[in-house]
Scaffold this motif. Structure first.
Motif, short mmCIF file in Angstrom:
data_model
loop_
_atom_site.label_atom_id
_atom_site.label_comp_id
_atom_site.label_asym_id
_atom_site.label_seq_id
_atom_site.Cartn_x
_atom_site.Cartn_y
_atom_site.Cartn_z
N LEU A 297 0.81 -1.22 0.00
CA LEU A 297 0.00 0.00 0.00
C LEU A 297 0.84 1.27 0.00
O LEU A 297 0.30 2.37 -0.09
N LEU A 298 2.16 1.13 0.11
CA LEU A 298 3.01 2.28 0.32
C LEU A 298 2.88 3.33 -0.78
O LEU A 298 2.65 4.52 -0.51
N ASP A 299 3.04 2.93 -2.03
CA ASP A 299 2.99 3.89 -3.13
C ASP A 299 1.64 4.60 -3.20
O ASP A 299 1.57 5.83 -3.37
N LEU B 113 -1.73 10.77 0.53
CA LEU B 113 -1.38 11.70 1.61
C LEU B 113 -0.85 13.02 1.04
O LEU B 113 -1.12 14.10 1.60
N THR B 114 -0.11 12.95 -0.04
CA THR B 114 0.38 14.17 -0.68
C THR B 114 -0.77 14.99 -1.25
O THR B 114 -0.81 16.22 -1.11
N ILE C 31 8.74 10.38 5.33
CA ILE C 31 10.09 9.84 5.46
C ILE C 31 10.00 8.33 5.70
O ILE C 31 9.29 7.88 6.60
N LEU C 32 10.70 7.55 4.89
CA LEU C 32 10.76 6.11 5.08
C LEU C 32 11.83 5.81 6.12
O LEU C 32 13.01 6.09 5.91
N GLU C 33 11.43 5.25 7.26
CA GLU C 33 12.39 5.01 8.35
C GLU C 33 13.06 3.65 8.25
O GLU C 33 14.27 3.55 8.30
N ASN C 34 12.25 2.60 8.15
CA ASN C 34 12.81 1.25 8.05
C ASN C 34 11.71 0.31 7.60
O ASN C 34 10.54 0.66 7.63
N LEU D 266 15.97 -0.96 -1.66
CA LEU D 266 15.27 -1.05 -2.94
C LEU D 266 14.38 0.17 -3.17
O LEU D 266 14.37 0.74 -4.26
N LEU D 267 13.67 0.57 -2.11
CA LEU D 267 12.78 1.73 -2.24
C LEU D 267 13.59 3.01 -2.47
O LEU D 267 13.18 3.88 -3.24
#
Length: 231
Positions: free
Chosen positions: A179-181, A187-188, A198-201, A224-225
């Motif tokens: 669901l990330l993309d 959200l944007t 921010i992608l943390e981990n 990869l991301l």
């Protein structure tokens, strides 16, 4: 594989077939060495048993497998036990079935059924969870945007780990990888580009008692991301 079933809490169950006792003991393991150590512990505990047969599966794709009939007729214990673990799609699991012979022969078919039944009953006594691949993200926004962000996350059943209110608002949340993309775009859009994401981990995680529990870190996913973003 984005979702795998694993044992969170091991279990034990006993069945009796024609006076023979079959005690199935299961535990979660991460390596073959841990599996062998567990098997040896059970062999010491049940040193007086006739047989301590075992099976284990380790890895997201069950890359590591092993089994033993421990003196039972070939193919009547270890492999049938392994087939149950594979059929139930439980990963990173070791099972030992201890048999105390009751004086009546079960035959090859009876042995297969007994060992498989013992493993199935043992699994029922375990707490099994689904681990997913997810990315822990930090969302920074102003107070005008927090309500919209909370609404979007709620619509997708996203668990919020922590929210901090200072001059702005910072929200930590665990996002399923698939669901990330979509969520980043949404959200944007709802914050008119004012949300900083921010992608943390990345982790294998599960939801337990409505709380996020993180397991294995997945740095290769973040790499990869990050490479995907840079291109």
């Amino acid at each position: 594989m984005n979702v795998i079933k694993v044992i969170y809490e091991g279990g034990q169950e006993e069945i009796v077939e024609k006076k023979s006792r079959f005690i199935a003991t299961l535990e979660r393991v991460e390596t073959k060495e841990e599996a062998i150590h567990f098997i040896n512990q059970l062999k010491k505990k049940y040193w007086d048993a006739n047989h301590n047969c075992f099976a284990f599966v380790i890895g997201k794709q069950n890359e590591i497998q092993g089994c033993s009939d421990d003196g039972e007729p070939s193919g009547t214990a270890g492999r049938p036990m392994l087939d149950v673990l594979l059929g139930e799609e439980v990963h990173n699991t070791v099972v030992v079935v201890t048999r105390y012979f009751g004086g009546t022969l079960l035959g090859t078919g009876g042995l297969v059924r007994a060992y498989q039944k013992a493993v199935k009953e043992g699994l029922k006594d375990c707490k099994i969870i689904e681990q997913k691949e997810g990315v822990k993200i930090l969302i920074r926004t102003d107070y005008n945007g927090i309500g919209k962000i909370q609404y979007v996350l709620g619509q997708h059943s996203i668990h919020i780990i922590h929210t901090e209110y200072t001059e702005n608002v910072a929200v930590e949340a665990m996002i399923p990888l698939e669901l990330l993309d979509e969520l980043k775009i949404t959200l944007t859009e709802v914050t008119n580009g004012k949300a900083e994401i921010i992608l943390e981990n990345a982790y294998m995680y599960a939801v337990l008692d409505n709380q996020i529990e993180m397991f294995d870190s997945l740095p290769e996913v973040i790499n990869l991301l990050s490479n995907k973003k840079s291109t």
